[in-house]
Scaffold this active site. Structure first.
Site, mmCIF file in Angstrom:
data_model
loop_
_atom_site.group_PDB
_atom_site.id
_atom_site.type_symbol
_atom_site.label_atom_id
_atom_site.label_comp_id
_atom_site.label_asym_id
_atom_site.label_seq_id
_atom_site.Cartn_x
_atom_site.Cartn_y
_atom_site.Cartn_z
ATOM 1 N N LEU D 224 40.232 31.946 24.323
ATOM 2 C CA LEU D 224 40.233 31.128 25.542
ATOM 3 C C LEU D 224 41.348 30.075 25.484
ATOM 4 O O LEU D 224 41.450 29.337 24.516
ATOM 5 C CB LEU D 224 38.869 30.427 25.664
ATOM 6 C CG LEU D 224 38.726 29.503 26.867
ATOM 7 C CD1 LEU D 224 38.802 30.274 28.151
ATOM 8 C CD2 LEU D 224 37.433 28.730 26.764
ATOM 9 N N ASP D 225 42.146 29.986 26.531
ATOM 10 C CA ASP D 225 43.184 28.962 26.652
ATOM 11 C C ASP D 225 44.235 29.048 25.539
ATOM 12 O O ASP D 225 44.931 28.073 25.268
ATOM 13 C CB ASP D 225 42.577 27.546 26.655
ATOM 14 C CG ASP D 225 41.609 27.345 27.804
ATOM 15 O OD1 ASP D 225 41.688 28.092 28.781
ATOM 16 O OD2 ASP D 225 40.784 26.424 27.719
#
Lengths: 280, 280, 280, 280
Positions: D224-225
């Site tokens: 994520l990210d």
């Protein structure tokens, strides 16, 4: 014959109804001119901040007393007649941030007197001496952190000063040291905080492949890289930059941001509000 | 039972000693809360500007009257209960600036009602109708400028509105037209004014070999591209950009700057001060 | 035993098919490594630009000769072994742009030797001497422009140098002077050119009420403020800035832009292309 | 009679000496014009990247074959005749990023066909339908993540597409989902990554008291990210911004950065290089 003086009035207190009126009345009753005036209410923390520049014929102590009589009990009130503040610079081995402050000082652009420069390396000695400023080399090798700081504190004791400016001082200060100068130590961190906290932010930035790098000037508190931010700025980078290129490019942002933050602080434009700042 | 209302108080007058006090007293006497407050004194022109947001139980006309009784004679005083303003959009054939406003409006983000769109071309008709907004095509071909404007004025007469927003309306308005709506027409100019005044600024920018291009949102006055500037922004370009690339890249800045300026105006944050603006 | 050398190869010529291939073949035939390579074709002017960094065991003259044999007749070909260039700084009385270059030089960050500083005022003498660099004060008072320049030229004759850097030299150079050093004089203009050409751009910017100010580094040509632009940058301002505030704020941009442009030029990254630049 | 075609040639392979020469020879032998050419060598990872636009009379398969015969075995070679790519947009409830892409598409500015919009809320349905684009509402309430994604995958199966663009799609995708479209999912994250990873970055930014906020467009990977960053941009904020003000201000940056990244990807200007990007 009356004298025209100028003062910066800074008020920081619990917010309550009627503050602007009561404060303005103090100025009005003394026939003062309001040159500029900025206020801010932090609704979350219920705090009121005000910075007013007044001119007129006044006694700053009398104004402060009058303001205290109308403001809430906890109010922190300062009536400041502008004059150069005294600062101490601390550095390690890089010259860009330090040099920028030295040039501004030599130029008369900085409303401050530089009391001395303290460094844990000695390579900046020549540069500092070119500007006829005392240079203290306090090596840290082979010393415990607290021992080194003890030696720095001893040098600091010989000076009167308002602020310590860490111009790329690459050692972490202990909470003990910081506690001596609450809200009086400025630092430049070589990243866009809170990205890349800790060591070698440019290497971290390179590894992450960011397209922008930055710098952050902040007050130093106990928590490393967590103090109230005064100013930040950024520049674009791209895939052609290795981390040393980023570091090189970052220097311009670092020095500009530190000098801008220092300028704001020296003009009494910065309030500390918890872990944030109000910048007027 | 008392009602809590909110108002934006805007004051624009000759500067004189005691204004802040007298105005704050009006609020204090009515037991109003000051939510935010910004002032500015233009020393050169000796004018005072103030924008205060107050909350409390009040009658806006009564406040306005009280303020007028303490302010200088020339004072321009507005006590505004926030509500959506009415705007007319004018465009030619480009959709980016217009589209950005339409999307914001559809989103409920824009504190305004769009009364209609007027264009001298018809290609934007589809886009506008997608948003259920009246579209008036008023072609200019073969018409004298004044004749065309006459037709536009006729359409405008059917609407009540606060501002006209030129969202890349590519025709020059006559002083006659502008005189109908002083301080009420916003324009986006596709250059960093005052660079590249006049036709095809991107071509001019390309010819000059600049490394940065920009856009300028301003109020329209008689003098083409000379009205008070509300907002400006820029983006970097380089030798690989021909003028069409600059034009393409510039669109994002144009729409962002226009929307930002419009937002400021709709929130009553902009004072016109001679040929400049005060933006709070 | 073979030696590994590094060279910057710069080619500027009429564009024609096969150039990349022919040039790459020269490198390939000599078993050179291409470290980095950038090209650009100006389609309007039909010119080809290439900057390649090669490493290997080579004779730079032999490479230049080989490249000339494959390139169009008009080709301007340079094979440069990186070494510090020699520069002359010219200034008037402001220290920020000059000081920034002096600090970078003292720091070893600038790939250049500063031969001397020439100024038409003498107040910078102290600063320059702190860095052990020759300072020539050549006052202009009471002298015709050509007479003053004659004296400057006489001083310049004593030095060998690659570039003259006008670090806030506030006098206009005659075409005659400029003709001595075509493409070798850099200037920093204190505005976002072409906005605010001429005297006191900050005052002009203030009068116009702009929301952004900037600086432009460019080569000096006959036409004042019209030379090829190397770098530009901007910062935001607002209604609280009078023109002296703009001037103060602008100094940081000026020095950053000039130093950035100088850095690009010293690394042979800038081609002059008519009245524009190609920056690789 | 010969036809003039244009192709984008993209090469990504292990770096080795002579690559530029060998590739240029392929173009030269086929009498192709090089319109633009950009290369980069990642020395750390020893990879070579090249994007060349060629024009001439050619067979793209034949060129690709010829390039493969001279390039290293692992080379990833694409010869692309420009045509609109097909994209799927995914959103949740905010309209700014989605709306910006819809307007660009309606305007013919986006070199892409929007196959459909998929959203887990239904409030954007009206906006999307205004543009005559299929809208699929796939609610996630009461569903396990994998079950919801299964439903999305079923809709996706009905379409042929090149990229999925997450225009403020506020749900986290599972590695399983991402594995279906490696390097083909773009996301806009509402912070200047890696600052403020995770939920409500604006709230985090507000709490930290930053003076600048930003947005990051990146490819989506398992982490994520953490995917390769394509573009980033920032805007200044100050103490007057609460987190909702930051959010509002951030929207403009988000949409601009996402649209810029999308534009780069649609023009085949972005290479994925490990967890970074090369952007030509």
């Amino acid at each position: 014959m009356s004298e025209v003086k100028r003062a910066r009035v800074l008020i920081d207190c619990v917010d309550e109804k009627g503050l602007v009126y009561k404060i303005a009345k103090v100025f009005y009753d003394r026939d003062l001119n309001i040159d500029s005036n900025r206020e801010f209410v932090d609704k979350e923390r219920r705090r009121f901040f005000m910075r007013t520049v007044v001119t007129g014929d006044f006694d700053e102590n009398e104004i402060a007393k009058a303001l205290r009589s109308v403001a809430p009990k906890d109010a922190h009130i300062r009536v400041i007649i502008p004059k150069p503040k005294k600062i101490i610079l601390m550095a390690t081995k890089e010259s860009h941030a330090l040099g920028d402050i030295l040039i501004r000082h030599a130029d008369g652009e900085l409303p401050a007197d530089i009391a001395c420069v303290i460094a844990n390396r000695d390579n900046l000695s020549d540069l500092v001496k070119r500007f006829d400023i005392p240079f203290h080399h306090i090596p840290a090798e082979g010393l415990e952190r607290s021992k080194h700081e003890q030696k720095v504190l001893e040098v600091l004791e010989d000076y009167t000063f308002d602020y310590i400016v860490l111009a790329k001082y690459m050692r972490i200060l202990t909470p003990d040291f910081v506690a001596h100068y609450p809200g009086r130590i400025l630092n430049i961190h070589h990243s866009f905080l809170p990205a890349f906290i800790g060591a070698n932010p440019y290497k971290q930035a390179y590894e992450r492949g960011v397209k922008i790098i930055g710098a952050t000037a902040h007050f130093v508190t106990d928590d490393l890289d967590e103090g109230p931010i005064i100013a930040q700025d950024v520049i674009p980078v791209n895939h052609r930059y290795d981390w040393r290129d980023m570091q090189r490019a970052g220097r311009d942002v670092e020095k500009t941001v530190l000098s801008r933050a220092l300028d704001l602080v020296l003009h009494d434009r910065v309030f500390i509000n918890g872990n944030k700042t109000i910048v007027f």
